[in-house]
Each structure stands twice: as structure tokens, then as C-alpha cells.
Design a protein around this motif. Structure first.
Motif, PDB file in Angstrom:
ATOM      1  N   ILE A  73      -0.560  -3.724  -9.971  1.00 59.74           N
ATOM      2  CA  ILE A  73       0.578  -3.831 -10.897  1.00 59.74           C
ATOM      3  C   ILE A  73       1.791  -3.079 -10.340  1.00 59.74           C
ATOM      4  CG2 ILE A  73       1.431  -3.105 -13.175  1.00 59.74           C
ATOM      5  CD1 ILE A  73      -1.422  -3.654 -14.248  1.00 59.74           C
ATOM      6  N   LEU A  74       1.558  -1.856  -9.875  1.00 53.95           N
ATOM      7  CA  LEU A  74       2.674  -1.027  -9.394  1.00 53.95           C
ATOM      8  C   LEU A  74       3.300  -1.617  -8.125  1.00 53.95           C
ATOM      9  CD1 LEU A  74       1.192   2.531 -10.032  1.00 53.95           C
ATOM     10  CD2 LEU A  74       3.103   1.467 -11.260  1.00 53.95           C
ATOM     11  N   ARG A  75       2.449  -2.139  -7.260  1.00 48.13           N
ATOM     12  CA  ARG A  75       2.947  -2.693  -5.995  1.00 48.13           C
ATOM     13  C   ARG A  75       3.834  -3.916  -6.233  1.00 48.13           C
ATOM     14  NH1 ARG A  75      -1.829  -4.138  -2.949  1.00 48.13           N
ATOM     15  NH2 ARG A  75      -2.087  -2.097  -1.976  1.00 48.13           N
ATOM     16  N   ASN A  76       3.495  -4.688  -7.265  1.00 43.26           N
ATOM     17  CA  ASN A  76       4.246  -5.913  -7.541  1.00 43.26           C
ATOM     18  C   ASN A  76       5.435  -5.723  -8.480  1.00 43.26           C
ATOM     19  OD1 ASN A  76       2.748  -7.791  -5.945  1.00 43.26           O
ATOM     20  ND2 ASN A  76       1.065  -7.458  -7.394  1.00 43.26           N
ATOM     21  N   ALA A  77       5.585  -4.500  -8.987  1.00 40.79           N
ATOM     22  CA  ALA A  77       6.683  -4.278  -9.941  1.00 40.79           C
ATOM     23  C   ALA A  77       7.995  -4.062  -9.202  1.00 40.79           C
ATOM     24  CB  ALA A  77       6.359  -3.065 -10.805  1.00 40.79           C
ATOM     25  N   LYS A  78       9.076  -4.617  -9.764  1.00 36.51           N
ATOM     26  CA  LYS A  78      10.410  -4.396  -9.179  1.00 36.51           C
ATOM     27  C   LYS A  78      10.993  -3.082  -9.679  1.00 36.51           C
ATOM     28  CE  LYS A  78      12.098  -9.043  -8.136  1.00 36.51           C
ATOM     29  NZ  LYS A  78      11.062  -9.905  -8.786  1.00 36.51           N
ATOM     30  N   HIS A  79      10.735  -2.784 -10.951  1.00 31.63           N
ATOM     31  CA  HIS A  79      11.272  -1.561 -11.552  1.00 31.63           C
ATOM     32  C   HIS A  79      10.171  -0.767 -12.244  1.00 31.63           C
ATOM     33  CE1 HIS A  79      15.442  -2.582 -10.772  1.00 31.63           C
ATOM     34  NE2 HIS A  79      15.143  -3.823 -11.114  1.00 31.63           N
TER      35      HIS A  79
END
Lengths: 131, 406, 152
Positions: free
Chosen positions: B66-72
Motif C-alpha cells: 500500500i505504501l509503495r503504491n501511494a502517491k501521497h
């Protein structure tokens, strides 16, 4: 019948203890879902200690139990312990420091025949509108 | 001997007997701390993804995803984690280019910034016990929030210069909108209307200048001026009540403290709620130049209200919440924004936030199941050891694994 | 708390002196201090005073829970803050380097200590309110934030 009050939130050691044991307990709900009103405001509303009231403003609303204030007279001023119930009424878009107005919440209070809002209901509101 | 992580007093004189599944005969813990210790046995959680129980490894892998794919991404909480975990958390924020903020953002932050950057004079609680003859609780009710503050430091104990203590040598003043439990104990209580703190400060400055005060009862204000002038070593303990009342006018408190220090010695110790909020603020300040509300987006360090939890909750696409329950403690609008994003919750216990989270990672309770260190409300570093055995990972271990996998 | 006057009003007020005191008021004070029992007043046992006897029983019931110094603790109200532990002069004398400077006691010579989140009372005979040379010390009650400690 309705009175307009300024709600100030505060901390209570018994509510805090109940929260540490369980946020989902009856104890936590009882100690949180409560508004302390001045006797004059209670008379104006025709409500007694322990009866339920609807507290609402343009942010949200909750049904909580009335607690008669033991402090010196303070009509127009009400107190709620800091909890998910009081947070239903707190604006989050107030001033440039971006600190929400936890103290000094303007709200209307009126007698209510409904039961006290459950924590599950508060949670559903967050989920429903967050989706 | 154990340390209580139930509030920012970090009491170190806790004695207890351990039996299987229970902590009994705990000595010296207050009611709040006792609740905190009993929390070890209630509402504990298991690792989950989308409501389904999984292994810790699976939950951590999903969190990384989730964190790796988040933009913000937003990293929030921190005030209930040890310094060691906070250190890894800040490094994780840098690695992710995330926004990072803690609970100080909606309570003591603006005040803590002035204290940590040396703009308000401060002292330790041991100084308070040894030297203070006047303690002012302003918009604070320590009897409920920091139950042992009066008995351990501010009012009742004997100190090196205060052998006669509360009976003859100490004043305790309370300024508050409500007659709190502390207000009933203090030597002088001053009631202010909601938001009336700025006017009250103006009146105190007036009486210190020898002028007639504009607001409040004139005689009582003049009496207050006399108490403050006669003080040898005073300490103001501002609570969230004062911070919320002053908001962007916090400079007024600075002016008052400067004025008091022209006459005598006055210090400020903010009434920090969570046991290691000050620790996080200090670490982030040393690292980024700001105590909270920092963004590491695109490798740039920026600071400002746009990075506050209230603002960031509305624009983030994923949030990691650690040791905090913002869905309970923040305004409804912020809570519902957070409930709508991909949420990762790291917490020892169930909360509205873990209920709403896509990924739940259970953690060990610091001070009980995990050791570490924290910064007390007055800046003193306190170390603590675990008192029970646990297989649960600590915040530090969980964050280190997330950071490593990213 | 109960006062001597409240007790006096429910006594026969006939000054029969059979209890050994010269007036009913003196008996009221003795009842309050738990030096005498209601049964020590023979007139009160007369059926015509049955109502008053019952009321007095109720009035004096809380006193039975009190320690020998008259100390009553309401654990359900207690914050566990330790104000009384630190303010009590006997505690401070027993452990000057602990209670004296705000810490919880370690030994067993103190009167007040916080256990499991609430205050507990022990060694009551050491309390300054005990015995013939008693002093009306109230350090533990005036420092309590929630009226969890009272004296009868």
C-alpha cells in the motif's frame, strides 16, 4: 424547546479508565455520551438529570444523557468529555493554524425521546460518508 | 520497579506482582495508570487484511504494498511510541517521501515549538519540586489528566528549597472555564469565559504594569498580580484549554512570560498528554527543523499547516496510523476522511481506527511488553524495560521491517 | 457527614443521665465518636421511640465502616493521585526520602498508600487523630480532589 449552548470539552479520569479497559464497553459509553448542563438550561428544556437530549450543529448531531452541573451557575455553557461523541460536533476547517475548535463548540440542545447514540452508529457514519 | 507509559509523567516508582493473565497488587499507579496496565488484557487484536485474519508477515507485506503504491502517503500517530520507533518512523517517512505528523498537531504543538526552540523558558519537573513556589495550571486539569503531577512535583511534595511545601510555601493557581477537580484543590481559582484567555492575559499584564485591569474582577486581579510579583520561582503549566483559546495568538503567552521574567523567574512546562509526544517533536525538530507537520515529498523537506493531520487526511491516498486512534480523537470530518483512505493501523489494541483499517498489525505495549525510552513532558529522558514476556513485535521492529521491504 | 446536632435531635432529650453522661448532647457526641452505642441509651429502647431508633441506626451506619480514627475511604471515588500519601505527616516522617518528595512508599510503616489504582489505609493507630492525645489533622482530606477520603 431548544437552547443554544457553547460546548467546552474536558478530560475525565473515570472515562479515561473506561476507555483503557474497552472503547466498546457500556461504561465507556455512559461516561462519554453525556452533556453537563446548567440547571437554568435544564429548566428551560424541561429535562432532568439522566434524560436524553439531542445535541446538534451544522457539523453533526448526537443523542446523549444530561448531567446536572454541580458548578456555580453557567447558563449557555455546557461541558462534554472529550470522546467520539463530542467530536461529532467539532469543525475541522476553522482557522489557519489548523487546530480544530475542541473548546467552544456552538450547538443546539433539545429534549430527545431517542436512546443514546451507540459507538457502532458513530463508526457507521464515518464509514458511510468516507466511502 | 516499572515505568508507567499511561501519561507523560512516566512515573518510575511502580511496583507490581505478576501472575499468569493478571497484574495484581500494583503499588503507586494512579487510577489512569491502573487502567493503562489492565489494558494489557482487553481488546487485543490480531493481524488482519480487509477484516480477514492473516499472519503478521502477510500484514506487513500488504502494508508495504500500500505504501509503495501511494502517491501521497501520510504517517501519523507517534506520541505513544518509544523514541527508537519514532527514529525509524521518520526515516521511513524520508524513504517514502511521505507527510509525517503527530498528535501535537491538534493539541500542544504550537506551544511545544516555542519551548523546544528556546522561545519560552522551561525547566524540569524536579526543578518544580525543588524550587517552585507558584504553579499555574491554565486550561489544564492535572488531577484528571496527569493525576500524580500535584503529588510528585507541583504542589504537595517537599523540595530542597520548599520544605514546608503546600502548607506554607507553595501557591497553586488555576485559570479555567470550569471549576475542575484541580480548581477545587488550588489556593486561587480564576474563572475565564470560553475564549476569554487573551483578555485575561491582557489584564495580568496590566496589573503587573501597575495599571487598572480592563477585564475580570479588579480586586482579584490585583491580588493575583501581588502573588505573581512575590513569587520566587514560578511555573506555568498550559493545557490544551489555553492552546485552543489562544490559537494564533499564542504570542500573547510569550509576552506575558517575558513580562513576568522582568520581575522574577517564570518557566513554562506544557501539559503534554501522551507519554512520548515531546520525544517525537524533539526528534523531528533535530532532523527536519520542525516539530511536526513535515512533508518529505519529492525529496524536499517542507513544513506548514498543509501537512497537518487535518489537512493531510483530506489529500492523502494512504495512511499509516501508529499508536493512536484518530477516528475517536479527531473531529468528525477528519475521521471520515481517514476512514475513506487505504489505512494501515499499528496498535496493541482494538480502536475505531483499527476497525476501519485495511491492514491491522498488532504491536507490543511499550513499558509493559516492550522496552525503550521516551521523553517526559519536561524533557527528561526515561528508559523502560518490558515487565511481561511477549511474542508481539514492537513498533520499532514493525517499522524497521516495513522500511526494509520498501 | 453526620453531625452531633442531627443525632441529638433524634435522641429522647430527657436528660435521664442513664447512659452516664450529663446531657443528651454529650451522648450525641459520644455516639459520633463511636465511644457509645445506641443501646447504651435505655430510653431509646422504649417502643415509642422505635421510629427514632431506626432513623438513628441508619444515620450512624456509615460510621461503622470508618476506621478507628474515623477515616472513611470511598475507593470508587478515588483518583489514585497520591496527594494524601504525600501530604500525610506520618507518611512523610516514616519515609522522608519517598513520600516526602512525592514518591510512593516502600516500607510498611505508612498510613496511606495507593494500591491497584486507589488509596488504602493501614496502621491506623499511627494516625495523629488516634488515641487520647489526638490532633485534628486533616492533611489527607483537604488534598483529595474527589472527596474520596472523609472523617466522620
Amino acid at each position: 424547546m431548544q437552547v443554544v449552548v457553547t460546548v467546552v470539552t474536558f478530560r475525565d479520569i473515570f472515562q479515561n479508565e473506561a476507555e483503557k479497559k474497552s472503547r466498546y464497553s457500556e461504561d465507556y459509553r455512559k461516561l462519554s455520551a453525556q452533556i453537563t448542563l446548567d440547571k437554568q438550561d435544564m429548566a428551560g428544556l424541561g429535562v432532568k438529570d439522566g434524560q436524553n437530549v439531542l445535541v446538534k450543529n451544522d457539523v453533526g448531531s448526537v443523542v446523549v444523557a444530561v448531567k446536572a452541573s454541580e458548578d456555580d451557575s453557567h447558563p449557555g455553557l455546557a461541558f462534554m468529555v472529550n470522546s467520539p461523541w463530542s467530536n461529532q460536533l467539532v469543525r475541522d476547517d476553522v482557522c489557519e493554524t489548523n487546530i480544530p475548535g475542541f473548546k467552544g463548540i456552538s450547538a443546539q440542545v433539545s429534549p430527545s425521546g431517542e436512546s443514546v447514540t451507540q459507538i457502532s452508529e458513530l463508526f457507521q457514519r464515518m464509514k458511510a460518508q468516507g466511502a | 520497579m516499572a515505568v508507567c507509559t499511561g501519561c507523560s509523567l512516566l512515573c518510575e516508582d511502580i511496583e507490581l506482582t505478576l501472575k499468569t493473565g493478571a497484574i495484581s497488587q500494583v503499588k503507586n499507579l494512579c487510577r489512569k495508570g491502573h487502567g493503562h496496565f489492565q489494558a494489557l488484557f482487553t481488546e487485543r487484536i490480531v493481524p488482519k487484511i480487509d477484516g480477514q485474519e492473516v499472519s503478521v508477515d502477510q500484514a506487513i507485506t500488504k502494508a508495504v504494498d500500500i505504501l509503495r503504491n501511494a502517491k501521497h502517503p501520510l504517517l501519523y500517530g507517534w506520541s505513544n511510541s518509544a523514541l527508537e520507533a519514532q527514529r525509524v518512523g521518520i526515516d521511513l517517512g524520508k524513504k517514502l517521501g511521505a507527510t509525517i505528523d503527530d498528535t501535537s498537531s491538534f493539541c500542544q504543538g504550537i506551544l511545544m515549538e516555542l519551548v523546544l526552540t528556546g522561545k519560552l523558558p522551561t525547566c524540569t519537573l524536579d526543578d518544580v519540586r525543588n524550587f517552585a513556589d507558584t504553579s499555574v495550571f491554565w486550561g489544564a486539569d492535572p488531577s484528571n489528566s496527569h493525576p500524580r503531577l500535584l503529588s510528585r512535583f507541583a504542589y504537595y511534595p517537599r523540595g530542597s528549597k520548599r520544605q514546608k511545601s503546600y502548607e506554607e510555601e507553595r501557591n497553586c493557581l488555576v485559570v479555567d472555564v470550569r471549576k475542575s477537580a484541580t480548581a477545587k484543590l488550588c489556593s486561587n481559582y480564576f474563572r475565564v469565559p470560553p475564549g476569554g484567555d487573551a483578555d485575561f492575559i491582557a489584564s495580568v499584564i496590566d496589573v503587573l504594569d501597575g495599571k487598572i485591569p480592563k477585564y475580570g474582577d479588579k480586586k482579584r486581579m490585583i491580588d493575583l498580580g501581588t502573588i505573581l510579583r512575590k513569587t520566587e520561582y514560578g511555573v506555568i503549566f498550559p493545557g490544551v484549554g489555553l492552546v485552543y483559546a489562544l490559537q494564533d495568538k499564542i504570542e500573547l503567552l510569550k509576552t506575558l512570560v517575558a513580562k513576568l521574567n522582568e520581575i522574577t523567574t517564570f518557566k513554562v512546562v506544557p501539559m503534554v498528554e501522551h507519554y512520548n509526544m515531546r520525544g517525537f517533536n524533539q526528534l523531528l525538530l533535530d532532523d527536519s527543523g520542525s516539530i511536526n507537520r513535515v512533508s518529505f515529498h519529492s525529496g524536499q523537506v517542507t513544513h506548514g499547516p498543509e501537512n497537518s493531520i487535518m489537512a493531510a487526511a483530506k489529500i492523502c491516498d494512504a495512511a499509516l496510523v501508529i499508536g493512536s486512534d484518530p477516528l475517536s480523537s479527531l473531529p468528525f470530518g477528519t475521521a471520515k476522511s481517514l476512514a475513506g483512505v487505504s489505512l494501515i493501523a499499528i496498535d496493541p489494541r482494538r480502536s475505531l481506527t483499527t476497525d476501519a483499517a485495511q491492514v491491522v498489525i498488532p504491536s507490543a505495549m511499550y513499558g509493559l511488553e516492550a522496552g525503550g525510552s521516551a521523553i517526559r513532558m519536561d524533557g527528561v529522558r526515561i528508559e523502560f524495560e518490558p515487565i511481561v514476556k511477549s511474542d508481539l513485535l514492537s513498533d520499532e521492529q514493525i517499522l524497521a521491517r516495513i522500511k526494509e521491504e520498501i | 457527614m453526620v453531625g452531633a446536632m442531627e443525632i441529638y435531635k433524634l435522641l429522647p432529650t430527657d436528660a435521664c443521665k442513664e447512659c452516664g453522661y450529663s446531657s443528651c448532647m454529650a451522648l450525641a457526641v459520644a455516639l459520633l465518636n463511636r465511644e457509645k452505642k445506641l443501646e447504651d441509651c435505655p430510653a431509646l429502647l422504649n417502643p415509642k421511640y422505635a421510629d427514632k431508633f431506626k432513623k438513628l441506626k441508619e444515620l450512624l451506619a456509615p460510621l461503622e465502616k470508618a476506621s478507628e480514627t474515623g477515616l472513611i475511604i470511598h475507593p470508587e471515588k478515588c483518583f489514585g493521585c497520591g496527594n494524601c500519601v504525600v501530604a500525610c505527616p506520618v507518611n512523610v516522617a516514616a519515609e522522608p526520602t519517598r513520600c516526602g518528595i512525592g514518591l510512593g512508599p516502600q516500607g510498611d510503616r505508612v498510613i496511606l498508600a495507593v494500591e491497584d489504582g486507589v488509596v488504602k489505609c493501614m496502621n491506623v493507630k499511627e494516625c495523629r487523630r488516634f488515641g487520647p492525645n489526638k490532633v485534628m489533622c486533616n492533611a489527607c482530606t483537604v488534598t483529595c480532589p474527589s472527596k474520596a477520603i472523609e472523617f466522620v
